[in-house]
Design a protein around this motif. Structure first.
Motif, short mmCIF file in Angstrom:
data_model
loop_
_atom_site.label_atom_id
_atom_site.label_comp_id
_atom_site.label_asym_id
_atom_site.label_seq_id
_atom_site.Cartn_x
_atom_site.Cartn_y
_atom_site.Cartn_z
N GLN A 121 0.86 -1.19 0.00
CA GLN A 121 0.00 0.00 0.00
C GLN A 121 0.89 1.25 0.00
N ILE A 122 1.40 1.56 -1.18
CA ILE A 122 2.32 2.70 -1.33
C ILE A 122 1.54 3.93 -1.75
N ASP A 123 1.68 4.99 -0.96
CA ASP A 123 1.01 6.26 -1.24
C ASP A 123 1.98 7.36 -0.82
N PRO A 124 2.36 8.24 -1.75
CA PRO A 124 3.34 9.29 -1.41
C PRO A 124 2.88 10.21 -0.29
N THR A 125 1.58 10.26 -0.02
CA THR A 125 1.08 11.14 1.05
C THR A 125 1.14 10.48 2.42
N ILE A 126 1.40 9.18 2.45
CA ILE A 126 1.46 8.44 3.71
C ILE A 126 2.91 8.18 4.09
N PRO A 127 3.34 8.58 5.27
CA PRO A 127 4.73 8.32 5.69
C PRO A 127 5.04 6.83 5.65
N SER A 128 6.20 6.49 5.17
CA SER A 128 6.62 5.08 5.07
C SER A 128 7.68 4.78 6.12
N ILE A 129 7.83 3.50 6.44
CA ILE A 129 8.82 3.04 7.40
C ILE A 129 9.95 2.36 6.63
N THR A 130 11.17 2.76 6.86
CA THR A 130 12.30 2.17 6.14
C THR A 130 12.55 0.75 6.61
N PRO A 131 13.02 -0.12 5.70
CA PRO A 131 13.33 -1.50 6.10
C PRO A 131 14.39 -1.58 7.19
N GLN A 132 15.20 -0.54 7.33
CA GLN A 132 16.27 -0.53 8.33
C GLN A 132 15.77 -0.17 9.74
N SER A 133 14.49 0.14 9.87
CA SER A 133 13.94 0.54 11.16
C SER A 133 14.14 -0.55 12.20
N THR A 134 14.63 -0.17 13.38
CA THR A 134 14.89 -1.15 14.44
C THR A 134 13.92 -1.05 15.62
N SER A 135 13.07 -0.01 15.64
CA SER A 135 12.16 0.19 16.78
C SER A 135 10.81 0.69 16.29
N THR A 136 9.77 0.33 17.01
CA THR A 136 8.43 0.82 16.66
C THR A 136 8.32 2.33 16.88
N ALA A 137 9.26 2.90 17.62
CA ALA A 137 9.26 4.36 17.81
C ALA A 137 9.52 5.09 16.49
N ASP A 138 10.10 4.37 15.52
CA ASP A 138 10.41 4.99 14.22
C ASP A 138 9.15 5.28 13.40
N ALA A 139 8.00 4.77 13.83
CA ALA A 139 6.75 4.97 13.08
C ALA A 139 6.03 6.23 13.51
N ILE A 140 6.71 7.16 14.16
CA ILE A 140 6.07 8.35 14.71
C ILE A 140 5.32 9.16 13.65
N ASP A 141 5.91 9.35 12.47
CA ASP A 141 5.24 10.14 11.44
C ASP A 141 3.98 9.45 10.95
N LEU A 142 4.02 8.11 10.93
CA LEU A 142 2.85 7.36 10.46
C LEU A 142 1.71 7.46 11.46
N TRP A 143 1.98 7.29 12.76
CA TRP A 143 0.85 7.36 13.70
C TRP A 143 0.32 8.80 13.83
N ARG A 144 1.18 9.77 13.62
CA ARG A 144 0.69 11.15 13.56
C ARG A 144 -0.26 11.33 12.37
N TYR A 145 0.12 10.73 11.24
CA TYR A 145 -0.71 10.82 10.04
C TYR A 145 -2.08 10.19 10.29
N TRP A 146 -2.12 9.01 10.88
CA TRP A 146 -3.40 8.34 11.16
C TRP A 146 -4.27 9.22 12.06
N PHE A 147 -3.67 9.74 13.13
CA PHE A 147 -4.42 10.54 14.09
C PHE A 147 -4.96 11.81 13.43
N ARG A 148 -4.13 12.49 12.66
CA ARG A 148 -4.55 13.73 12.00
C ARG A 148 -5.63 13.46 10.96
#
Length: 705
Positions: free
Chosen positions: A119-146
């Motif tokens: 589900q690739i959408d340029p308007t939705i923040p993506s998580i890099t494959p190198q992410s090591t922590s769920t804290a790295d998804a901050i932009d995504l959960w902000r997007y959902w909330f907003r």
């Protein structure tokens, strides 16, 4: 990469642009475990997922697989599969055939994988494959909330309909630059209604708690460092959402003040429902784990993998995900084994769940995850979600029949959860019960509803998983309520499945009328709203019953056992109309593992079951529902008062079973016409009257407490 066999499989899935006519059954597949293992060594990610799934079911998976390999014919077809198309995704369910020589694969659970386009959408923040922590998804959960706050009509309408409410106390988060501080504030002293809540496991870790002596100090600025890791992570999530206030139970309720606890606990439903978001530390077992999993990178590849294949228009990327990841990481997470969390999750309008491998979002219009930021495929969600009018578990307005079904599933889930204090059992569900009451107008009776209560009485004790069920002591609820039992239950299916009643009738034949009349149903509670803290309850019934001694003749693998009933004080009934032996299956409410495990409990239950008991028919069996009546014990010295011991049924037994309809029609002088298609004698409502003199030796009036 993929092996040639998995590549051929994927090309037969309708999801993909180059797929030919689907041929799931006859496609090439792995012929042996040896072949599967070679594919893993060559780097096939799908074969690795299958092998890892098998290996996890044994302590020493590699050794077991090596030994199993020796028992399998090298040329035998080993791996089978079936594909199910769901529009924008496809589920592939793998299988192992039974090995006739040793049965080594007979009980192995195989993986179910979901293949989908990312589900690739340029308007939705993506998580890099190198992410090591769920804290790295901050932009995504902000997007959902907003997005939810600004663009979801149902969620916005629900928010606009809220009445002004603030908890008595909140934690104010003070961002002073390099470090964070916090303090306790009164809900009356702030000028906003925006706050978040935290759902978490207390576990065995030491928790910071609000006690009477700490109220004044906590009103002063406190360093973040004195908080457990879960709390520290939660306040960072709150700030990332632009919300500087959070409610956490251990700090916002005075723990050594029973009156304050009782008052705040009764408001728990409103507290979670009015919060602008609930933060769920789903994967943590106590306060030291935190919300964010810093080691998620090693788990992520085990549950979801991206693959590339050559398509009609060049390379195409696909996502391969475990179908049960949402179930294992959210529904069955450590957090959701807590009794309190059931109502917290249902009543929260929005929830961020921090799981082991990724972050999940739930609101009334969207259930999403890092893998599926635009929406989790239906087949991966809660199987009962279709009965709800929202994308997350809730009582959001639906028809009453659907609400009944949802309630039955809530009860079943709740009864399997843990509570640190058994006395919390009634109050931890009171908020959700109040919401159900508001939606239906029904009268709440300690876990059941007065309206159509006769269709809720046949709940049963489920097969125990960790401990055997026993009645609560001290008193929690009357014995006719499932709340009286400390253990998992299955709600009465006559109530929970009313929304598919037409289907049931078409499949099993016509339903029969209730065989009881409710004379009185009442509950007395220590709470002003009668929703929790029950002190007594009375259920007065009048209906068809027999008094008998039950002798066990066979055990089933389930909690039910087969018994032969020997009638006492019914000589006329036996001589006139009792033409068949009465064989029943009894599902006792209480059970113990063995005489050695609990000798006192074992002898108590044996003594209870050896006496004459009253078997009261509630609903005549219609082949779709096995349970027909209540097993009752008369209280010593109280002639008309009884307590419930279990439920019984007859209709699913083999030919020659007891037929109550036959007995009643004979007593009434009617021709005993059998429904030959379904094997039982129907009782028409017009032919059935409890006040008929011809039935007086079958009719009892009882009070169950």
């Amino acid at each position: 990469m993929l092996c040639a066999i998995c590549t051929a499989l994927i090309k037969c899935i309708p999801l993909f642009s180059y797929c030919p006519a689907p041929d799931y059954e006859n496609n090439t597949r792995h012929q042996s475990l040896h072949e599967l293992k070679n594919s893993v060594l060559e780097g096939c990610v799908v074969c690795k997922r299958i092998l890892v799934h098998i290996g996890r079911q044994y302590e020493d998976g590699e050794t077991w697989l090596e030994n199993a390999l020796l028992t399998v014919d090298h040329n035998a077809r080993l791996i089978g599969y079936k594909a199910y198309h769901y529009g924008d995704s496809c589920s592939v369910r793998y299988s192992l055939p039974y090995d006739a020589q040793g049965g080594v694969f007979a009980n192995i659970k195989m993986p179910q994988l979901v293949f989908s386009s990312p589900q690739i959408d340029p308007t939705i923040p993506s998580i890099t494959p190198q992410s090591t922590s769920t804290a790295d998804a901050i932009d995504l959960w902000r997007y959902w909330f907003r997005t939810c706050s600004e663009s979801h009509p149902v969620c916005r309408e629900k928010e606009l309909g809220l009445q002004h409410f603030l908890p008595s106390r909140l934690i104010e988060i003070l961002d002073t630059g390099d470090t964070l501080h916090w303090r306790l504030v009164s809900g009356l002293d702030i000028n906003t209604t925006r706050y978040v809540t935290l759902s978490h496991c207390w576990g065995e870790s030491e928790h910071i708690k609000l006690i009477k002596d700490k109220v004044a100090p906590f009103r002063e600025k406190q360093p973040e460092s004195i908080l457990p890791q879960t709390y520290r992570d939660a306040i960072r999530v709150a700030l990332s959402l632009g919300v500087p206030y959070i409610w956490i139970d251990s700090i916002c309720i005075i723990q050594d003040d029973p009156d304050d606890w009782k008052n705040q606990a009764s408001l728990m439903g409103q507290i979670y429902h009015n919060a602008c978001c609930n933060i769920a530390a789903s994967w943590g077992t106590d306060g030291t784990d935190g919300c964010f999993n810093p080691e998620r990178s090693c788990l992520k590849s085990d549950v979801s993998t991206r693959i590339k294949m050559d398509g009609d228009h060049g390379p195409e990327e696909y996502l391969v995900t475990d179908e049960d990841i949402y179930k294992s990481e959210v529904i069955e997470a450590p957090l959701n084994r807590r009794g309190w969390v059931i109502q917290e999750r249902y009543l929260a309008r929005k929830q961020l769940s921090f799981a082991k491998s990724q972050v999940y979002w739930e609101c009334l219009e969207l259930s999403a995850s890092e893998d599926f930021p635009k929406g989790i495929p239906k087949q991966m969600q809660d199987p009962y979600q279709e009965s709800m009018a929202s994308a997350k578990p809730s009582l959001n307005p639906v028809g009453r029949s659907q609400l009944r079904f949802i309630w039955s599933k809530v009860v079943e889930s709740y009864s399997m959860c843990d509570l640190t204090k058994p006395s919390d059992k009634t109050v931890a569900l009171a908020g959700l019960a109040s919401e159900m009451k508001a939606a239906t107008g029904y009268t709440y009776l300690a876990g059941l509803w007065e309206e159509d209560i006769e269709k809720q009485l046949l709940w049963e004790s489920r097969e125990p998983s960790q401990h055997f069920p026993l009645k609560h002591s001290p008193y929690i609820a009357p014995t006719w309520s499932w709340m009286s039992l400390d253990g998992p239950v299955r709600y009465d299916t006559k109530y929970g499945y009313q929304h598919i009643q037409e289907y049931t009738r078409s499949r099993y034949g016509p339903s029969c009328p209730p065989l009881i009349r409710i004379l009185k149903a009442s509950i007395e509670a220590g709470s002003s709203d009668n929703m929790h803290s029950f002190v007594s309850g009375t259920l007065e019934l009048r209906g068809i019953a027999i008094r008998a001694v039950a002798t066990r003749i066979m055990d089933f693998r389930s909690p039910g056992s087969m018994y032969r009933l020997e009638i006492v004080n019914h000589a006329k009934v036996i001589n006139d109309t009792w033409t068949r032996p009465i064989i029943v299956v009894i599902w006792w409410d209480e059970n113990v593992a063995s005489k050695l495990y609990d000798p006192e409990g074992w002898y108590r239950l044996k003594k209870e079951r050896a006496q004459s008991l009253l078997f009261m028919f509630v609903l005549d069996g219609d082949r779709s529902h096995w349970k027909e009546g209540l097993v009752l014990e008369r209280l010593r010295g109280q002639e008309e008062k009884y307590r419930r011991l279990g439920v019984f049924g007859t209709q699913h037994l083999a030919s020659g079973k007891f037929d109550l309809g036959y007995v009643i029609r004979r007593k009434l002088g009617l021709e005993p016409i059998m429904n030959h298609t379904y094997g039982w004698t129907p009782i028409a409502q017009k032919d059935f009257n409890l006040e008929d003199e011809r039935l007086k030796d079958l009719v009892y009036t009882v009070t169950i407490v």
